[in-house]
Design a protein around this motif. Structure first.
Motif, short mmCIF file in Angstrom:
data_model
loop_
_atom_site.label_atom_id
_atom_site.label_comp_id
_atom_site.label_asym_id
_atom_site.label_seq_id
_atom_site.Cartn_x
_atom_site.Cartn_y
_atom_site.Cartn_z
N ALA A 196 6.16 30.92 -39.72
CA ALA A 196 5.82 29.49 -39.73
C ALA A 196 6.53 28.76 -40.86
N ALA A 197 6.62 29.43 -42.03
CA ALA A 197 7.30 28.84 -43.19
C ALA A 197 8.79 28.68 -42.90
N ARG A 199 6.60 19.90 -46.79
CA ARG A 199 5.64 20.82 -47.43
C ARG A 199 6.30 22.09 -47.95
N ILE A 200 7.57 22.29 -47.61
CA ILE A 200 8.31 23.48 -48.06
C ILE A 200 9.22 23.09 -49.22
N LYS A 214 13.75 26.27 -48.75
CA LYS A 214 14.62 25.75 -47.70
C LYS A 214 16.05 26.27 -47.85
N HIS A 236 13.22 22.95 -40.15
CA HIS A 236 13.01 21.58 -39.68
C HIS A 236 12.82 20.61 -40.85
N ASP A 237 13.17 21.08 -42.07
CA ASP A 237 13.15 20.23 -43.27
C ASP A 237 11.78 19.62 -43.55
N ASP A 238 10.75 20.42 -43.34
CA ASP A 238 9.37 19.98 -43.57
C ASP A 238 9.16 19.71 -45.07
N SER A 252 10.17 28.31 -39.91
CA SER A 252 10.31 27.22 -38.94
C SER A 252 10.25 25.86 -39.63
N LYS A 253 9.28 25.72 -40.54
CA LYS A 253 9.14 24.45 -41.27
C LYS A 253 10.35 24.18 -42.15
#
Length: 342
Positions: A20-21, A31-32, A37, A27-29, A23-24
């Protein structure tokens, strides 16, 4: 050996973090962290990770892909339409998937299934010569996917259609040939079951009536309009006891085949037999004699088809109905039909 495709799980295992981390991060989330990244993108590149766009499309409900179905891509008309569709849609963030039916109904159905599986946001199509059943096109509509038809389409589908006035095009051609002094005009057409070719045949028949010329059934021939068809049907006309003095062919490739046969048989074009094609393919201005032909406005048709799709996708609540955008055709007169008067 077949190399296994890298997954998000492989990247997660390499970095000892959760899928999940990963994936985030991809997608430039927000929260990460920037550090994570950077690490994820570095490992993804090293492992040659390729994102699954189909899975992403399923999650988002939007693929930004538009399917385009054409009978063949080796026609200047269809390749020009494709180019202009792509030019308009690329500016709006869409990519296109090009398929060709090769005039086969079975291949066309397979193309539609593939595009639907790929979760395209819309389909822009020109029907194959063999297509009689509209079931697969109804299948597109039943899924709520915008369907835009161009050049070849059917009114019964009640969707957007962009094309030229095929009926008036035939009138234009017959009128031109009558002005050149032609009195026995043959028509090598497409199949009546295809609406545009049926309209061209109707236009031809009605134009003969308008100018008080008799309709001779031996001069009206249906075909697939390939180069080989043009050769075969032209030979058929030359073998008639009472030959035509002009031939209107509903496609330029067939017109080229007809021209070859006329040249091989030393027929004086256009004095003994005039010839007009349809489509304004580039070769029509390069052969000897040059071939008169109808310009189908491929640039405008491609752009209109793309803009019509954008209208539909931006207004999903408006029900699809029969909405025709018909362009006036243009006859390009060249040596094959221009009889020089004394």
């Amino acid at each position: 050996m077949n190399k296994k495709k890298t997954t998000i799980k492989d990247i997660a295992n390499a970095l000892n973090i959760s899928p999940a981390a990963v994936s985030k991060a991809l997608h430039d989330d927000s929260r990460i962290s920037a550090k994570t990244k950077e690490a994820v993108k570095k490992v993804a590149k090293e492992l040659n990770y390729q994102p699954n766009h189909l899975a992403s499309a399923l999650r988002r409900g939007k693929s930004n892909l538009v399917g385009v179905i054409v009978p063949r891509t080796n026609s200047n008309f269809f390749s020009s339409v494709i180019q202009n569709i792509e030019e308009v849609l690329n500016k709006e963030g869409y990519n296109i998937i090009i398929t060709q039916s090769n005039e086969s109904y079975k291949k066309e159905c397979s193309n539609i299934d593939t595009l639907l599986f790929t979760q395209v946001d819309g389909i822009i199509a020109s029907m194959a010569n063999e297509t009689i059943s509209l079931n697969y096109y109804e299948k597109i509509k039943s899924k709520g996917i915008p369907l835009i038809l161009f050049d070849r389409g059917e009114n019964d589908l009640n969707v957007d259609y962009i094309g030229i006035n095929d009926y008036e095009s035939s009138h234009m051609i017959v009128e031109h040939l009558v002005e050149q002094g032609c009195k026995r005009i043959a028509h090598i057409g497409g199949y009546r079951r295809t609406r545009i070719f049926n309209n061209r045949i109707k236009g031809y028949i009605d134009a003969l009536k308008k100018y008080d010329l008799p309709l001779d059934e031996s001069l009206l021939i249906e075909s697939s309009l390939t180069l080989e068809d043009g050769r075969e049907k032209m030979l058929q006309l030359l073998n008639l006891k009472n030959r035509p003095d002009a031939v209107y062919v509903a496609g330029d490739y067939a017109a080229l085949g007809a021209l070859q046969v006329l040249n091989e048989n030393n027929i004086d074009i256009p004095n003994d037999m005039a010839l007009v094609g349809f489509g304004n393919e580039p070769f029509t201005s390069m052969v000897t004699p040059t071939i008169s032909s109808i310009n189908q406005h491929s640039t405008e048709i491609g752009k209109l088809a793309a803009l019509t799709f954008l209208e539909r996708v931006n207004n999903p609540d408006i029900k699809q109905t029969l909405n025709k955008k018909i362009l006036d055709a243009e006859l390009i007169i060249r040596d094959s039909s221009h009889v020089k008067k004394d």
